[in-house]
Design a protein around this motif. Structure first.
Motif, PDB file in Angstrom:
ATOM      1  N   ALA A  75       0.868  -1.166   0.000  1.00 12.18           N
ATOM      2  CA  ALA A  75       0.000   0.000   0.000  1.00 12.18           C
ATOM      3  C   ALA A  75       0.909   1.221   0.000  1.00 12.18           C
ATOM      4  N   ASN A  76       0.836   1.987  -1.036  1.00 15.10           N
ATOM      5  CA  ASN A  76       1.707   3.156  -1.165  1.00 15.10           C
ATOM      6  C   ASN A  76       1.196   4.309  -0.322  1.00 15.10           C
ATOM      7  N   LEU A  77       2.067   5.272  -0.042  1.00 17.30           N
ATOM      8  CA  LEU A  77       1.633   6.487   0.636  1.00 17.30           C
ATOM      9  C   LEU A  77       0.605   7.189  -0.233  1.00 17.30           C
ATOM     10  N   ARG A  78      -0.352   7.842   0.379  1.00 21.13           N
ATOM     11  CA  ARG A  78      -1.420   8.516  -0.372  1.00 21.13           C
ATOM     12  C   ARG A  78      -0.933   9.763  -1.102  1.00 21.13           C
ATOM     13  N   GLU A  79       0.125  10.370  -0.585  1.00 23.86           N
ATOM     14  CA  GLU A  79       0.684  11.568  -1.215  1.00 23.86           C
ATOM     15  C   GLU A  79       2.174  11.370  -1.451  1.00 23.86           C
ATOM     16  N   VAL A  80       2.669  11.955  -2.512  1.00 24.85           N
ATOM     17  CA  VAL A  80       4.105  11.906  -2.793  1.00 24.85           C
ATOM     18  C   VAL A  80       4.814  12.680  -1.681  1.00 24.85           C
ATOM     19  N   PRO A  81       5.857  12.101  -1.099  1.00 20.94           N
ATOM     20  CA  PRO A  81       6.573  12.797  -0.022  1.00 20.94           C
ATOM     21  C   PRO A  81       7.158  14.126  -0.496  1.00 20.94           C
ATOM     22  N   ASN A  82       7.098  15.117   0.390  1.00 22.80           N
ATOM     23  CA  ASN A  82       7.729  16.391   0.054  1.00 22.80           C
ATOM     24  C   ASN A  82       9.229  16.282   0.338  1.00 22.80           C
ATOM     25  N   LYS A  83       9.948  17.349   0.082  1.00 21.21           N
ATOM     26  CA  LYS A  83      11.412  17.335   0.204  1.00 21.21           C
ATOM     27  C   LYS A  83      11.871  16.943   1.617  1.00 21.21           C
ATOM     28  N   GLN A  84      11.222  17.503   2.632  1.00 22.37           N
ATOM     29  CA  GLN A  84      11.611  17.217   4.007  1.00 22.37           C
ATOM     30  C   GLN A  84      11.308  15.771   4.392  1.00 22.37           C
ATOM     31  N   GLN A  85      10.145  15.264   3.995  1.00 24.71           N
ATOM     32  CA  GLN A  85       9.796  13.872   4.276  1.00 24.71           C
ATOM     33  C   GLN A  85      10.733  12.925   3.543  1.00 24.71           C
ATOM     34  N   ALA A  86      11.054  13.261   2.304  1.00 22.00           N
ATOM     35  CA  ALA A  86      11.933  12.417   1.489  1.00 22.00           C
ATOM     36  C   ALA A  86      13.297  12.248   2.148  1.00 22.00           C
ATOM     37  N   TYR A  87      13.786  13.288   2.800  1.00 23.40           N
ATOM     38  CA  TYR A  87      15.069  13.211   3.500  1.00 23.40           C
ATOM     39  C   TYR A  87      15.042  12.081   4.525  1.00 23.40           C
ATOM     40  N   TYR A  88      14.026  12.043   5.365  1.00 20.94           N
ATOM     41  CA  TYR A  88      13.925  11.013   6.399  1.00 20.94           C
ATOM     42  C   TYR A  88      13.627   9.636   5.807  1.00 20.94           C
ATOM     43  N   LEU A  89      12.793   9.598   4.785  1.00 20.47           N
ATOM     44  CA  LEU A  89      12.492   8.310   4.149  1.00 20.47           C
ATOM     45  C   LEU A  89      13.730   7.722   3.483  1.00 20.47           C
ATOM     46  N   ARG A  90      14.607   8.578   2.972  1.00 20.28           N
ATOM     47  CA  ARG A  90      15.859   8.117   2.372  1.00 20.28           C
ATOM     48  C   ARG A  90      16.747   7.466   3.436  1.00 20.28           C
ATOM     49  N   LEU A  91      16.812   8.040   4.621  1.00 23.31           N
ATOM     50  CA  LEU A  91      17.574   7.447   5.725  1.00 23.31           C
ATOM     51  C   LEU A  91      16.995   6.081   6.094  1.00 23.31           C
ATOM     52  N   HIS A  92      15.679   6.021   6.200  1.00 27.81           N
ATOM     53  CA  HIS A  92      15.018   4.761   6.560  1.00 27.81           C
ATOM     54  C   HIS A  92      15.233   3.715   5.469  1.00 27.81           C
ATOM     55  N   LEU A  93      15.127   4.116   4.212  1.00 25.15           N
ATOM     56  CA  LEU A  93      15.321   3.188   3.100  1.00 25.15           C
ATOM     57  C   LEU A  93      16.735   2.618   3.105  1.00 25.15           C
ATOM     58  N   GLY A  94      17.715   3.433   3.467  1.00 23.64           N
ATOM     59  CA  GLY A  94      19.088   2.937   3.569  1.00 23.64           C
ATOM     60  C   GLY A  94      19.211   1.834   4.592  1.00 23.64           C
ATOM     61  N   MET A  95      18.565   2.001   5.740  1.00 23.23           N
ATOM     62  CA  MET A  95      18.569   0.948   6.783  1.00 23.23           C
ATOM     63  C   MET A  95      17.815  -0.273   6.294  1.00 23.23           C
ATOM     64  N   PHE A  96      16.686  -0.066   5.631  1.00 20.98           N
ATOM     65  CA  PHE A  96      15.892  -1.165   5.064  1.00 20.98           C
ATOM     66  C   PHE A  96      16.755  -2.000   4.119  1.00 20.98           C
ATOM     67  N   LYS A  97      17.475  -1.328   3.244  1.00 22.97           N
ATOM     68  CA  LYS A  97      18.311  -2.036   2.281  1.00 22.97           C
ATOM     69  C   LYS A  97      19.446  -2.789   2.964  1.00 22.97           C
ATOM     70  N   SER A  98      20.063  -2.181   3.968  1.00 20.24           N
ATOM     71  CA  SER A  98      21.162  -2.865   4.641  1.00 20.24           C
ATOM     72  C   SER A  98      20.673  -4.075   5.431  1.00 20.24           C
ATOM     73  N   LYS A  99      19.501  -4.032   5.972  1.00 21.59           N
ATOM     74  CA  LYS A  99      18.967  -5.148   6.759  1.00 21.59           C
ATOM     75  C   LYS A  99      18.371  -6.251   5.879  1.00 21.59           C
ATOM     76  N   ASN A 100      18.087  -5.905   4.622  1.00 19.18           N
ATOM     77  CA  ASN A 100      17.451  -6.875   3.726  1.00 19.18           C
ATOM     78  C   ASN A 100      18.336  -7.277   2.556  1.00 19.18           C
ATOM     79  N   GLY A 101      19.612  -6.917   2.634  1.00 22.27           N
ATOM     80  CA  GLY A 101      20.555  -7.338   1.616  1.00 22.27           C
ATOM     81  C   GLY A 101      20.278  -6.807   0.233  1.00 22.27           C
ATOM     82  N   ARG A 102      19.836  -5.560   0.169  1.00 27.02           N
ATOM     83  CA  ARG A 102      19.529  -4.964  -1.140  1.00 27.02           C
ATOM     84  C   ARG A 102      20.480  -3.832  -1.439  1.00 27.02           C
TER      85      ARG A 102
END
Length: 102
Positions: A75-102
């Motif tokens: 289920a995708n986010l209902r709205e495209v993240p703005n610049k500030q949200q994208a900053y934090y989501l990028r940090l989280h995605l980096g952890m996601f990738k490191s924990k999931n071998g991507r």
């Protein structure tokens, strides 16, 4: 994300972990997503993440097809993240990738 209107059932889930955040980042509204409990747990445990540019949900290979059906994901986010949200989501995605071998 879910469209749920029952505010008491939503949890402010932090993209940048509370323990790793400064006081300013903890209170930054762009560091949070209003998620229901199941999605909050998946997000906190890096079993799901969201693409910073689009809000498209990324799902760990550890979440089986059967589990995905039960959880109603992706289920995708209902709205495209703005610049500030994208900053934090990028940090989280980096952890996601490191924990999931991507």
């Amino acid at each position: 994300m879910t469209g749920l209107t029952i505010r008491s059932a939503l949890i402010a889930s932090h993209a940048k972990c509370w323990n790793d955040s400064t006081d300013e980042q903890r209170l930054d509204p762009f560091n949070g997503l209003p998620l229901i409990a199941t999605l909050d747990k998946l997000f906190d445990n890096h079993l799901i993440a969201f693409a910073p540019e689009t809000g498209k949900m990324q799902i760990s290979h550890r979440v089986t097809k059967a589990d995905r059906a039960i959880l109603g994901i992706p289920a995708n986010l209902r709205e495209v993240p703005n610049k500030q949200q994208a900053y934090y989501l990028r940090l989280h995605l980096g952890m996601f990738k490191s924990k999931n071998g991507r």
